[in-house]
Design an enzyme around this catalytic site. Structure first.
Site, PDB file in Angstrom:
ATOM      1  N   HIS A 193       0.830  -1.207   0.000  1.00 38.99           N
ATOM      2  CA  HIS A 193       0.000   0.000   0.000  1.00 38.99           C
ATOM      3  C   HIS A 193       0.868   1.262   0.000  1.00 38.99           C
ATOM      4  CE1 HIS A 193      -2.842  -3.083   1.155  1.00 38.99           C
ATOM      5  NE2 HIS A 193      -3.843  -2.228   1.044  1.00 38.99           N
ATOM      6  N   HIS A 235       2.106  -3.891   9.197  1.00 37.49           N
ATOM      7  CA  HIS A 235       3.477  -3.682   8.740  1.00 37.49           C
ATOM      8  C   HIS A 235       4.301  -3.025   9.844  1.00 37.49           C
ATOM      9  CE1 HIS A 235       2.645  -4.694   4.534  1.00 37.49           C
ATOM     10  NE2 HIS A 235       1.524  -4.008   4.657  1.00 37.49           N
TER      11      HIS A 235
END
Length: 271
Positions: A193, A235
């Site tokens: 992303h 993440h």
């Protein structure tokens, strides 16, 4: 003289120690002494030999210690720095994962943070680009959209390949969603992303005429997408930062592979 000799013989006869059973007390046995001396000598040599061997071994080890310290005992400076940065990254990522679950401190805002992350997903961007490409009627618009589609496809393939190589897990045990499986965005490093947001924002800043407020909002959007992936525990911080770097590199790659208007029209005609 004969009388003195006879007296001496009589004394010897009367001496108890001169009897046969007591002769061993007066005469030392040579064999026993030799065996004792022989047994003492190897023992003494064997007793002295190990210290000499140990001394030589210690000298050899002392001579080899500096090399062993560099190779085995003490890790290198790069290894210490890398492990320290990795530990700081994991610790900070866990602290920023305030929306990792519904029981977290910001668990009530998890749905909103997840929605921000979806704006940087590959499936909505590819779908929106295809829709705009179909509705576009200008050659310049079709050229920009075709190259944007190329950039999005390259981003998905590059990030998926890097994630397969690294296979790094996130700071929390967060299972990927359906859209993540469609774009093969399963692992943590690098953040897909974040790379997509950085690449798209840089693409728009270079090829679209935007006002300064829109440019600022575009950069803030890319930053918020990366931050949202950390907040939901998907993440690490380094995953997002590396995603931004890879997104910029992907933009530079697309600039090198830029398709001209004629090439875009040929591809569209094939469709």
């Amino acid at each position: 003289m004969p009388a003195s000799q006879s007296r001496a013989r009589a004394r010897e006869r009367n001496n108890v120690l001169n009897r046969a059973e007591f002769l061993s007390l007066n005469q030392p046995i040579k064999g026993n002494q030799e065996t004792r001396s022989s047994s003492r000598k190897p023992g003494s040599q064997s007793g002295l030999a190990p210290p000499q061997n140990e001394g030589t071994k210690e000298r050899r080890q002392s001579q080899q210690l500096p090399e062993e310290d560099c190779m085995q005992l003490n890790p290198s400076f790069k290894g210490i720095a890398f492990n320290s940065l990795l530990a700081i990254d994991i610790c900070m990522s866990k602290r920023l994962g305030v929306c990792a679950s519904s029981a977290s401190s910001w668990g009530s805002a998890r749905s909103m943070i997840t929605l921000i992350g979806i704006t940087g997903h590959g499936v909505p961007w590819i779908g929106g680009t295809l829709i705009c490409l179909v509705k576009s009627s200008t050659l310049a618009g079709q050229e920009v959209l075709m190259n944007l589609l190329l950039a999005l496809l390259l981003d998905i393939m590059i990030v998926a390949g890097l994630q397969k190589l690294a296979k790094r897990r996130g700071p929390y045990d967060v299972h990927p969603g359906l859209l993540d499986y469609l774009t093969m965005d399963i692992y943590a490093f690098p953040a897909g992303h974040a790379s997509r947001a950085a690449m798209v924002s840089k693409f728009f800043l270079n090829h679209l005429v935007l006002a300064i407020p829109l440019r600022i909002l575009l950069v803030l959007w890319a930053f918020c997408v990366g931050l949202s992936r950390i907040m939901i525990g998907r993440h690490h911080i380094t995953d997002v930062l590396s995603g931004f770097v890879f997104g910029y590199l992907q933009f530079r790659l697309v600039e090198l592979l830029w398709m001209s208007s004629n090439t875009c029209q040929m591809i569209i005609s094939i469709w």
